[in-house]
Scaffold this motif. Structure first.
Motif, PDB file in Angstrom:
ATOM      1  N   SER A  23      38.954  64.117 -35.289  1.00 23.73           N
ATOM      2  CA  SER A  23      38.081  63.325 -34.402  1.00 23.73           C
ATOM      3  C   SER A  23      36.992  64.181 -33.760  1.00 23.73           C
ATOM      4  O   SER A  23      36.697  64.054 -32.577  1.00 23.73           O
ATOM      5  N   SER A  69      42.701  69.640 -31.707  1.00 24.26           N
ATOM      6  CA  SER A  69      43.350  68.431 -32.214  1.00 24.26           C
ATOM      7  C   SER A  69      44.876  68.555 -32.140  1.00 24.26           C
ATOM      8  O   SER A  69      45.567  67.604 -31.773  1.00 24.26           O
ATOM      9  N   GLU A  96      42.778  64.651 -39.466  1.00 23.78           N
ATOM     10  CA  GLU A  96      41.864  63.801 -38.698  1.00 23.78           C
ATOM     11  C   GLU A  96      41.684  64.410 -37.320  1.00 23.78           C
ATOM     12  O   GLU A  96      42.463  64.164 -36.411  1.00 23.78           O
TER      13      GLU A  96
END
Length: 122
Positions: free
Chosen positions: A54, A61, A52
């Motif tokens: 984003s 990340s 994930e």
């Protein structure tokens, strides 16, 4: 205890029985198992940062997730150091099973209290 547990514990050595194994492990287990759980949590959070993102690159990340994980890794290191100290200096000591079980119960209370109070603001 199921038979398969008892039989699997017997492979630790012909001169050791389950009571000796319990006496060896009970004192440091709360610290070690908590440390392993915390380090596993850090690994899962790091892996989740790869999945994930984003909208960021994977590198960005990971960099964003890193500072928060430092506390988990340092906490896991501290927990494992306490476990290693107890295992080295207490578990092999001349205390009986009853004394080691009492010590282990105290350690469970200490770890649970520490976890319950950590992160709270005063």
């Amino acid at each position: 205890m199921p038979n398969w547990c008892i039989n699997s514990l017997r492979v630790i050595g012909p001169d050791q029985d389950v009571q000796k194994f319990k006496a060896q492990a009970v004192g440091h287990s709360p610290w070690e198992l908590t440390g392993v759980t915390v380090s596993g949590t850090a690994g899962l959070r790091l892996g989740w940062a790869l999945i994930e993102t984003s909208g960021r690159t994977r590198t960005a990340s990971l960099k964003a997730a890193g500072p928060g994980l430092v506390y988990l890794v340092c906490g896991a290191t501290g927990l494992l150091l306490v476990a290693a100290s107890i295992e080295a200096f207490w578990s092999a000591g001349p205390f009986g099973l009853r004394g080691k079980l009492v010590f282990g119960a105290i350690q469970v209370v200490v770890v649970a209290t520490w976890l319950g109070l950590s992160g709270r603001s005063r």
